[in-house]
Design a protein around this motif. Sequence first.
Motif, PDB file in Angstrom:
ATOM      1  N   ARG A 120       2.341  -0.465  -1.792  1.00 18.15           N
ATOM      2  CA  ARG A 120       1.683   0.891  -1.780  1.00 18.15           C
ATOM      3  C   ARG A 120       1.538   1.330  -3.086  1.00 18.15           C
ATOM      4  O   ARG A 120       0.461   1.970  -3.132  1.00 18.15           O
ATOM      5  CB  ARG A 120       2.562   1.511  -1.048  1.00 18.15           C
ATOM      6  CG  ARG A 120       2.455   1.560   0.578  1.00 18.15           C
ATOM      7  CD  ARG A 120       2.975   2.637   1.588  1.00 18.15           C
ATOM      8  NE  ARG A 120       4.187   2.702   1.198  1.00 18.15           N
ATOM      9  CZ  ARG A 120       5.323   2.205   1.960  1.00 18.15           C
ATOM     10  NH1 ARG A 120       5.111   1.642   3.047  1.00 18.15           N
ATOM     11  NH2 ARG A 120       6.673   2.331   1.637  1.00 18.15           N
ATOM     12  N   SER A 121       2.339   1.125  -4.073  1.00 22.01           N
ATOM     13  CA  SER A 121       2.442   1.752  -5.270  1.00 22.01           C
ATOM     14  C   SER A 121       1.489   0.619  -6.279  1.00 22.01           C
ATOM     15  O   SER A 121       1.399   1.283  -7.494  1.00 22.01           O
ATOM     16  CB  SER A 121       3.571   2.019  -5.792  1.00 22.01           C
ATOM     17  OG  SER A 121       4.221   0.818  -6.240  1.00 22.01           O
ATOM     18  N   ARG A 143       6.857  -0.974  -0.466  1.00 15.65           N
ATOM     19  CA  ARG A 143       6.873   0.186  -1.408  1.00 15.65           C
ATOM     20  C   ARG A 143       6.147  -0.264  -2.712  1.00 15.65           C
ATOM     21  O   ARG A 143       5.206   0.364  -3.191  1.00 15.65           O
ATOM     22  CB  ARG A 143       8.264   0.518  -2.062  1.00 15.65           C
ATOM     23  CG  ARG A 143       8.517   1.537  -2.874  1.00 15.65           C
ATOM     24  CD  ARG A 143       9.744   1.929  -3.139  1.00 15.65           C
ATOM     25  NE  ARG A 143       9.916   2.964  -4.002  1.00 15.65           N
ATOM     26  CZ  ARG A 143      11.150   3.287  -4.697  1.00 15.65           C
ATOM     27  NH1 ARG A 143      11.956   2.897  -4.251  1.00 15.65           N
ATOM     28  NH2 ARG A 143      11.025   4.352  -5.545  1.00 15.65           N
ATOM     29  N   CYS A 144       6.261  -1.627  -3.392  1.00 11.11           N
ATOM     30  CA  CYS A 144       5.747  -1.943  -4.316  1.00 11.11           C
ATOM     31  C   CYS A 144       4.034  -2.375  -4.014  1.00 11.11           C
ATOM     32  O   CYS A 144       3.091  -2.250  -4.735  1.00 11.11           O
ATOM     33  CB  CYS A 144       6.150  -3.305  -4.771  1.00 11.11           C
ATOM     34  SG  CYS A 144       7.570  -3.079  -5.922  1.00 11.11           S
TER      35      CYS A 144
END
Length: 47
Positions: A41-42, A38-39
């Motif tokens: 990708r963001s 998640r981190c």
Amino acid sequence: MHKKPHLPEKICPVCQRPFTWRKKWAKDWDNVRYCSERCRRSRSGQS
């Protein structure tokens, strides 16, 4: 009981939280930068 007292830690540049070494990162720990997918990708939203 076996504990894991001295595992290396890093700070995630996206969420600024510490994360510890995991066995799946053993061969590539020097290149691990993010605590999660998640981190990772963001990351583009943050500098």
